[in-house]
Design an enzyme around this catalytic site. Structure first.
Site, PDB file in Angstrom:
ATOM      1  N   ASN A 136     -11.275   0.770  -9.169  1.00 32.43           N
ATOM      2  CA  ASN A 136     -10.286   1.860  -9.260  1.00 32.43           C
ATOM      3  C   ASN A 136     -10.212   2.416 -10.684  1.00 32.43           C
ATOM      4  O   ASN A 136      -9.281   3.139 -11.012  1.00 32.43           O
ATOM      5  CB  ASN A 136      -8.910   1.355  -8.813  1.00 32.43           C
ATOM      6  CG  ASN A 136      -8.443   0.160  -9.641  1.00 32.43           C
ATOM      7  OD1 ASN A 136      -9.156  -0.298 -10.526  1.00 32.43           O
ATOM      8  ND2 ASN A 136      -7.255  -0.334  -9.353  1.00 32.43           N
ATOM      9  N   GLU A 143      -3.718  -0.350 -14.760  1.00 26.50           N
ATOM     10  CA  GLU A 143      -3.993   0.201 -13.431  1.00 26.50           C
ATOM     11  C   GLU A 143      -3.825   1.735 -13.447  1.00 26.50           C
ATOM     12  O   GLU A 143      -3.274   2.292 -14.400  1.00 26.50           O
ATOM     13  CB  GLU A 143      -3.028  -0.419 -12.418  1.00 26.50           C
ATOM     14  CG  GLU A 143      -3.120  -1.944 -12.323  1.00 26.50           C
ATOM     15  CD  GLU A 143      -4.365  -2.432 -11.588  1.00 26.50           C
ATOM     16  OE1 GLU A 143      -5.398  -1.740 -11.596  1.00 26.50           O
ATOM     17  OE2 GLU A 143      -4.317  -3.541 -11.015  1.00 26.50           O
TER      18      GLU A 143
END
Ligand code: PGA
Length: 239
Positions: A136, A143
């Protein structure tokens, strides 16, 4: 960003290891921050071989862990601390007082962040970082949409990270949170190496090279003044 493409994972690992050795030789006493994960393991092996051949002294620098799964410690196969000691610190013979890593078992997360940050500050900041690019685009546990945070971070893991985590553990573990160095702190390093290999990373490698985007944390480093993306041909296939 500089981009270096090598034919396959093995050649890539050797190239990364030689570049790391050159950095270490030129910067004794520097503070280095290496990703755990699968991607850098072959480069660690090659780097340790270079030390065996007296091409580099890996004990001449200092180390800080990049991240850890909250709730996991060294006894869990797949924890960052286990991966790093078994694949790097121990075989490279790094003295204990040259290393500080996150303790995912410390229930006091703020204390843990402070403990690691004080090591970073004592050493005048991180000088060099080697980062793997996650599926990702995460780097460490920075993140998507977590931005360029200074200092250390405690963060709820992205669904992709939780799903990918299964590959590291002998049995799937219910990981929910991570602790690690913030992307803003990493970006202060004078030298950044990003690494990715294999066709499954081709799409995220492409996004890494495009306009910086909060959805793709690795892209937030592509405008760093001294960043190099090391990839194999499979990961480069969409560039
Ligand atoms: P990998 O993980 O090197 O195991 O692909 C990279 C990451 O998710 O940080």
């Amino acid at each position: 960003m500089n981009i270096i493409v090598k034919q396959d994972e093995q050649t890539l690992a050797q190239t990364v290891a030689e570049a790391m050795a050159a950095y270490i030789n030129a910067h004794p006493g520097a503070l280095l921050c290496f990703a755990a994960g699968d991607t850098p393991l072959s480069a660690f092996r090659a780097l340790i071989e270079l030390q065996k051949d007296n091409k580099v002294d890996l004990t001449s620098v200092y180390y800080v862990g990049l991240d850890e799964w909250v709730g996991l410690g060294a006894e869990t196969r797949g924890s960052c601390v286990q991966v790093m000691y078994d694949n790097y610190y121990t075989p490279a013979g790094i003295p204990a007082d040259h290393v500080r890593v996150f303790d995912g078992l410390n229930k006091d997360v703020e204390q843990e962040k402070t403990r690691i940050q004080s090591w970073i500050d004592e050493r005048g900041g991180i000088d060099f970082t080697l980062l793997g690019i996650g599926m990702n685009g995460h780097i460490g546990f920075n993140e998507p949409y977590s931005g360029l945070k200074d200092g250390c971070i405690y963060i709820e893991l992205d669904d992709t990270t939780k799903s990918v985590s299964k590959k590291y553990f002998d049995t799937p573990l219910p990981v929910e949170y991570g602790i690690g160095v913030g992307a803003g702190e990493l970006k202060k390093a004078d030298t950044v190496f990003l690494m990715a290999s294999g066709a499954k990373k081709a799409e995220i490698v492409k996004k890494t090279t495009q306009t910086p985007d909060e959805a793709v944390p690795s892209s937030l480093l592509n405008d760093h003044l001294n960043v190099t993306l090391f990839i194999d041909e499979a990961a480069a296939s969409l560039l």
